[in-house]
Design a protein around this motif. Sequence first.
Motif, PDB file in Angstrom:
ATOM      1  N   LEU A 121      28.647  48.729  54.902  1.00 20.01           N
ATOM      2  CA  LEU A 121      28.592  47.600  53.981  1.00 20.01           C
ATOM      3  C   LEU A 121      30.015  47.106  53.736  1.00 20.01           C
ATOM      4  O   LEU A 121      30.878  47.859  53.281  1.00 20.01           O
ATOM      5  N   GLY A 122      30.264  45.863  54.065  1.00 23.86           N
ATOM      6  CA  GLY A 122      31.614  45.316  53.928  1.00 23.86           C
ATOM      7  C   GLY A 122      31.864  44.286  55.002  1.00 23.86           C
ATOM      8  O   GLY A 122      30.945  43.612  55.472  1.00 23.86           O
ATOM      9  N   GLY A 123      33.124  44.171  55.416  1.00 22.66           N
ATOM     10  CA  GLY A 123      33.452  43.254  56.510  1.00 22.66           C
ATOM     11  C   GLY A 123      33.634  41.817  56.101  1.00 22.66           C
ATOM     12  O   GLY A 123      33.502  40.911  56.930  1.00 22.66           O
ATOM     13  N   ALA A 124      33.943  41.577  54.820  1.00 26.81           N
ATOM     14  CA  ALA A 124      34.165  40.192  54.387  1.00 26.81           C
ATOM     15  C   ALA A 124      35.309  39.578  55.180  1.00 26.81           C
ATOM     16  O   ALA A 124      36.350  40.207  55.392  1.00 26.81           O
ATOM     17  N   LEU A 125      35.134  38.350  55.623  1.00 30.88           N
ATOM     18  CA  LEU A 125      36.143  37.627  56.387  1.00 30.88           C
ATOM     19  C   LEU A 125      37.027  36.816  55.446  1.00 30.88           C
ATOM     20  O   LEU A 125      36.641  36.528  54.307  1.00 30.88           O
ATOM     21  N   PRO A 126      38.233  36.433  55.887  1.00 31.80           N
ATOM     22  CA  PRO A 126      39.144  35.703  54.994  1.00 31.80           C
ATOM     23  C   PRO A 126      38.531  34.468  54.352  1.00 31.80           C
ATOM     24  O   PRO A 126      38.815  34.153  53.197  1.00 31.80           O
ATOM     25  N   GLU A 127      37.649  33.764  55.103  1.00 33.34           N
ATOM     26  CA  GLU A 127      37.046  32.545  54.551  1.00 33.34           C
ATOM     27  C   GLU A 127      36.269  32.817  53.270  1.00 33.34           C
ATOM     28  O   GLU A 127      36.152  31.959  52.403  1.00 33.34           O
ATOM     29  N   SER A 128      35.737  34.040  53.145  1.00 33.06           N
ATOM     30  CA  SER A 128      34.917  34.340  51.978  1.00 33.06           C
ATOM     31  C   SER A 128      35.734  34.476  50.707  1.00 33.06           C
ATOM     32  O   SER A 128      35.184  34.455  49.604  1.00 33.06           O
ATOM     33  N   PHE A 129      37.056  34.619  50.833  1.00 33.18           N
ATOM     34  CA  PHE A 129      37.896  34.748  49.646  1.00 33.18           C
ATOM     35  C   PHE A 129      38.333  33.394  49.098  1.00 33.18           C
ATOM     36  O   PHE A 129      38.874  33.325  47.990  1.00 33.18           O
ATOM     37  N   VAL A 130      38.137  32.331  49.877  1.00 34.49           N
ATOM     38  CA  VAL A 130      38.502  31.004  49.403  1.00 34.49           C
ATOM     39  C   VAL A 130      37.401  30.500  48.484  1.00 34.49           C
ATOM     40  O   VAL A 130      36.246  30.417  48.891  1.00 34.49           O
ATOM     41  N   PRO A 131      37.729  30.153  47.246  1.00 37.98           N
ATOM     42  CA  PRO A 131      36.687  29.691  46.320  1.00 37.98           C
ATOM     43  C   PRO A 131      35.979  28.456  46.852  1.00 37.98           C
ATOM     44  O   PRO A 131      36.590  27.591  47.496  1.00 37.98           O
ATOM     45  N   SER A 132      34.682  28.355  46.598  1.00 39.16           N
ATOM     46  CA  SER A 132      33.902  27.171  46.973  1.00 39.16           C
ATOM     47  C   SER A 132      33.932  26.190  45.814  1.00 39.16           C
ATOM     48  O   SER A 132      33.541  26.527  44.697  1.00 39.16           O
ATOM     49  N   MET A 133      34.424  25.011  46.075  1.00 37.28           N
ATOM     50  CA  MET A 133      34.482  23.985  45.040  1.00 37.28           C
ATOM     51  C   MET A 133      33.230  23.131  45.160  1.00 37.28           C
ATOM     52  O   MET A 133      33.082  22.321  46.078  1.00 37.28           O
ATOM     53  N   ILE A 134      32.268  23.313  44.273  1.00 38.81           N
ATOM     54  CA  ILE A 134      30.955  22.692  44.367  1.00 38.81           C
ATOM     55  C   ILE A 134      30.950  21.367  43.624  1.00 38.81           C
ATOM     56  O   ILE A 134      31.354  21.277  42.473  1.00 38.81           O
ATOM     57  N   ARG A 135      30.489  20.345  44.297  1.00 38.69           N
ATOM     58  CA  ARG A 135      30.343  19.038  43.666  1.00 38.69           C
ATOM     59  C   ARG A 135      28.898  18.594  43.797  1.00 38.69           C
ATOM     60  O   ARG A 135      28.315  18.658  44.863  1.00 38.69           O
TER      61      ARG A 135
END
Length: 504
Positions: free
Chosen positions: A330-344
């Motif tokens: 369980l794990g393996g988060a990629l760098p993209e997952s650490f960038v916050p999602s700005m929802i509009r």
Amino acid sequence: MASSQAPIPCKAILIVFICGLIFSRAANGAPQAGGVPAAGPQVRMVRSVAGTKGEARGGNYVILDPRTTFYVPDDRQVIVYFEWEAIKGTHHCEGSLKGPNGQLAVMSAFDYPATQTKFGGFWTIPLLENSPTGIWTFESRVDGESAGELRFEIVSTKRPADAVKEEPPPSPAEIYSRAVAASVSIERLDSRGQSMGEGSGFFVDDGLLVTAFRVIDGAQTLRITLSDGSHLQSTEVVTWNRRQDWAILKLAGVKSAKLRKAESASVAVGDHCYWLDKKTDGGRVISDGQIVGKEPHEGWGERFSISGLFNSSATGGPALNERGEVLGILGGALPESFVPSMIRGSQSTFTMTGSVVPVGLISANGSAGQTSLQALWSAGQFTAPVTAARYVSFGMITQGKPQKGKASLSREMKVDFTRQDEAATILIAFQGIEGWKNTVQLRISDVDNHILSNGEPLKLSLRSGEVQERIWSFALTPMHPGIYRADVFVGEAVAWREYFRVRE
């Protein structure tokens, strides 16, 4: 007798087969012959198995005594189970049975409305004392297309007492018990021995402990709690891969339950799986779902996606197949997952899935020498944890940089940039819960912890209850497309962190 079965519904995977239809008719001047691409099979058999006993288990059908030889008169029936992959929709499933003398019997058929791409069915074949002995063949057909065969043997004798028994699949309760016995909790300790976070791990051999790299990332010491409640500490690792997110520790003299690794090639999208989650009180619970994705990521290795989430303290624990074998970590988060999602707006939809590092990526060599955690710090493998957040009341990244004589800097947070945006600015509001003096500084790093730039160090002095803002601007144009990390330090400690993306 025939019946149907489908694994637990999966909303995260959609596989669409597109079939071209070719119509031919005679017409004046029209060609009467020609070459066309061959139509491929529309149904794929995933697996087949036979036995005398079966049961529904968690939305799946499980043969409890898988084997290929049956004895009359001891055995009274044969159950054959098939699992297929095809497009969603209603499918007509039928079976036929061919005896050793070539005699053919058509079994009952059924229509199954498949709501996902993987589904299955089983047939029950009665055995009589006069059933012909020899090799029997059961063929399944889906929508008129051959969908796999299964061969089994009938012998006219009592089942030998020493007959080899294939191990039946363990029940969920057995999988849970074995996984818990082989699992540990791992705490990251700082230089003062204070806990900075907790994850999980599991044994694959005596003393050989597997976990996710991020579980040990930033630690000075690791405190490990075994399943029996005993504690020990470690400051070394055997081997690791930061990008693939796995690490192996060796604990001398530890004898424990262990988990067997599955064959990586046997994992398919749609497979039923289990994983151990962890409650806030430290107890472990078993969850189940499906493998809903397999994606390669250049430079980072393959990842599986599972149809469920897990707590951060379960990171590093095992994901298991129906036989209780380890599919991955369980794990393996990629760098993209650490960038916050700005929802509009409200039109966005999300599929909530967990990430798993395939066990095939892990290279476990128990005889390898050990490397100290301090050596990983020195090599730049570790990321300094955020330990001084109490000094910051607010922080953000925004586009542009302040210019004299122009409107004040935008206070709209932005974490997704292009190189044409030219510049970005980080604004931090420092707070004086108690009075303090120190130097504050910005540092920009890439995903491999290479420091790309250091902002100008600024001296700061705050009285109790006072708030002061500081800003740093940096150029985006020279940056290559990728994910970056911005850290703001108070003295030598990280007080604020954010990840951002730069596109072409």
